[in-house]
Design an enzyme around this catalytic site. Structure first.
Site, PDB file in Angstrom:
ATOM      1  N   CYS A   7     -46.221 -18.618 -52.886  1.00  0.00           N
ATOM      2  CA  CYS A   7     -46.983 -17.379 -52.268  1.00  0.00           C
ATOM      3  C   CYS A   7     -46.267 -16.569 -51.705  1.00  0.00           C
ATOM      4  O   CYS A   7     -46.110 -16.398 -50.240  1.00  0.00           O
ATOM      5  CB  CYS A   7     -47.930 -18.239 -51.327  1.00  0.00           C
ATOM      6  SG  CYS A   7     -48.888 -19.691 -51.988  1.00  0.00           S
ATOM      7  N   GLN A  21     -58.124 -22.332 -67.076  1.00  0.00           N
ATOM      8  CA  GLN A  21     -58.120 -21.299 -66.086  1.00  0.00           C
ATOM      9  C   GLN A  21     -57.809 -22.080 -64.568  1.00  0.00           C
ATOM     10  O   GLN A  21     -58.072 -23.193 -64.319  1.00  0.00           O
ATOM     11  CB  GLN A  21     -59.181 -20.479 -65.765  1.00  0.00           C
ATOM     12  CG  GLN A  21     -59.594 -19.726 -67.162  1.00  0.00           C
ATOM     13  CD  GLN A  21     -58.784 -18.646 -67.427  1.00  0.00           C
ATOM     14  OE1 GLN A  21     -58.037 -18.117 -66.536  1.00  0.00           O
ATOM     15  NE2 GLN A  21     -59.015 -18.070 -68.499  1.00  0.00           N
ATOM     16  N   TYR A  47     -58.199 -16.799 -79.313  1.00  0.00           N
ATOM     17  CA  TYR A  47     -57.408 -17.539 -78.237  1.00  0.00           C
ATOM     18  C   TYR A  47     -58.230 -18.354 -77.417  1.00  0.00           C
ATOM     19  O   TYR A  47     -58.551 -18.245 -75.996  1.00  0.00           O
ATOM     20  CB  TYR A  47     -56.597 -16.607 -77.371  1.00  0.00           C
ATOM     21  CG  TYR A  47     -55.647 -15.717 -78.202  1.00  0.00           C
ATOM     22  CD1 TYR A  47     -54.275 -16.113 -78.179  1.00  0.00           C
ATOM     23  CD2 TYR A  47     -55.895 -14.547 -78.681  1.00  0.00           C
ATOM     24  CE1 TYR A  47     -53.476 -15.516 -79.046  1.00  0.00           C
ATOM     25  CE2 TYR A  47     -55.024 -13.756 -79.332  1.00  0.00           C
ATOM     26  CZ  TYR A  47     -53.789 -14.161 -79.610  1.00  0.00           C
ATOM     27  OH  TYR A  47     -52.948 -13.532 -80.157  1.00  0.00           O
ATOM     28  N   CYS A 104     -54.303 -11.814 -68.419  1.00  0.00           N
ATOM     29  CA  CYS A 104     -53.460 -12.392 -67.333  1.00  0.00           C
ATOM     30  C   CYS A 104     -52.241 -11.456 -66.891  1.00  0.00           C
ATOM     31  O   CYS A 104     -51.359 -11.860 -66.439  1.00  0.00           O
ATOM     32  CB  CYS A 104     -52.991 -13.797 -67.722  1.00  0.00           C
ATOM     33  SG  CYS A 104     -52.321 -14.150 -68.972  1.00  0.00           S
TER      34      CYS A 104
END
Ligand SMILES: C[S@@+](CC[C@H](N)C(=O)[O-])C[C@H]1O[C@@H](n2cnc3c(N)ncnc32)[C@H](O)[C@@H]1O
Length: 414
Positions: free
Chosen positions: A74, A250, A277, A368
């Site tokens: 993070c 996801q 995909y 992404c």
């Protein structure tokens, strides 16, 4: 050395622009004065650690996680809410602009903290202790983690039980935990195959930990079920599928819903849709449930089989195909009213080249990676498509990752 931090980079580092060039400084924010340690040069990039925060930005917040700045995940937890949102937004805008792609970028959609439904952690037995956690950034050291504020409560809750059980698999390895609709799907990878005693104790472990399927993976990532108490199920809107271990999903159910809503709305008027995909059918199956004629294409056999055995598939046809080596040709694409394309981070250049010379009226591209998205989008624009607004979705909260999607429509006469 004392430096002023000018901006945040794409990966969350503060960047100080000095006479000697830019210095990348983790955990530093724009507007801050910091004293930095020794500057290290790696692959042409100058990096330094903060030794002392001399003047803090008002946008700085105290990270909520004890492991911040250690586990390497993070990178943006010290950013206040507004600065964080601006960082993600501007990152997408900057990448598209740099590529020469002119498009409206909508405000980023965010998912809640504590919604990540899959984590993959390393484990290592050291004496009487078991280290279980994430790799420290740029090192082989495991940051031992008891809590993770981005993961779901179900995943965090199982960590103490896992920590007790993992040494049964050997001295080291990794574990993947996915929270699905009916429990946790756990895969452990280790050097040696699980022995008979472990297999016999698996039922007690699964019952205590709320695990519906426990699998073992060899070093190549090939999985073997140890115990299935309840076949894991994932719901994509009103459609369900039994996903194979380690399949693509996801990272958050909420983010997936945002992507799916966008896709479903864009596909509104289309009857014959090809989903390229396709994964385990996150878009294909809900579209099939709406009565559309769907052709799903996916390279991973187990994922294609999952779609095929879903009770929600209706008349969906499924094709196992490597779209990088063997993209659908323009003549094949022309049979469809619309295309969904959701490739891995590398993008889909060979497939996009065929789409650019096809006559498919509508394409939704889910990505992404803003860099490969921009590159592929330009190919479509040059092929006679126009781009609609780009919608970013922040599914990997506090990391530098961002997803985005947009609809392309063929300009009449082009
Ligand atoms: C980003 S995921 C999208 C999956 C799905 N649309 C979803 O949202 O769950 C990309 C998918 O592409 C598949 N894939 C990767 N390389 C491929 C290739 N060369 N040809 C076809 N599929 C591929 C992966 O197995 C994965 O399921």
């Amino acid at each position: 050395m004392k430096v002023f931090v000018d901006r945040i980079g794409a990966r969350g580092d503060g960047i100080a622009v000095t006479e000697g060039g830019s210095i990348y400084i983790p955990d530093a924010l724009p507007g801050e004065w910091v004293r930095i340690g020794k500057i290290k040069h790696r692959r042409g990039v100058a990096r330094a650690e903060v030794r002392e925060l001399l003047e803090a930005s008002p946008a700085r917040v105290t990270p909520g996680c004890f492991h911040y700045n250690k586990c390497g995940g993070c990178v943006g937890q010290h950013l206040g809410k507004e600065l964080y949102a601006a960082w993600k937004q501007e990152h997408v805008e900057r990448v598209l602009l740099r590529a020469g792609l002119k498009a409206q970028v909508l405000p980023v959609l965010f998912v809640p903290i504590g919604s990540r439904r899959r984590v993959r952690m390393e484990f290592r037995v050291v004496g009487d202790e078991t280290l279980l956690g994430f790799r420290e950034a740029g090192s082989a050291w495991i940051v031992d983690v008891n809590d993770c504020i981005v993961a779901t409560a179900g995943i965090v809750g199982v960590l103490p039980i896992l920590r007790q059980f993992l040494p049964r698999f050997g001295g080291e390895g990794w574990v993947s935990v996915t929270e699905l609709s009916n429990g946790l799907d756990v895969v452990v990878s280790s050097q040696d195959q699980p022995d008979m005693n472990l297999r016999m104790d698996a039922a007690a472990f699964c019952a205590e930990a709320g695990v519906s399927r426990l699998s073992w993976a060899n070093r190549k990532g090939q999985t073997e079920p140890i115990l299935i108490i309840d076949q894991p199920i994932v719901w994509f809107a009103d459609a369900s599928v039994a996903p194979p271990p380690l399949c693509f999903l996801q990272p958050t159910a909420q983010g997936e819903t945002e992507l799916r809503n966008f896709v479903l709305e864009a596909m509104g008027g289309s009857e014959k849709v090809v989903d390229l995909y396709a994964g385990c059918g996150a878009f294909a199956l809900p579209l099939a449930a709406e009565g559309k004629s769907i052709h799903a294409v996916e390279a991973v056999v187990a994922q294609a089989e999952a779609i095929n055995s879903s009770a929600s598939k209706r008349s969906t046809t499924i094709e196992v195909r490597d779209l990088w080596r063997q993209p659908l040709q323009a003549v094949e694409l022309d049979r469809f009213d619309a295309v969904i394309i959701d490739p891995p981070r590398a993008g889909a250049a060979p497939q996009i080249n065929q789409l650019a010379i096809s006559s498919v009226p509508s394409i939704v591209y889910v990505s992404c990676n803003p860099v490969t998205f921009a590159r592929d989008a330009l190919l479509l624009l040059n092929g006679g498509y126009k781009i609609g607004p780009v919608q970013p979705v922040d599914q990997f909260v506090w990391s530098h990752h961002i997803e985005l999607m947009a609809q392309f429509t063929r300009i009449a006469g082009k």
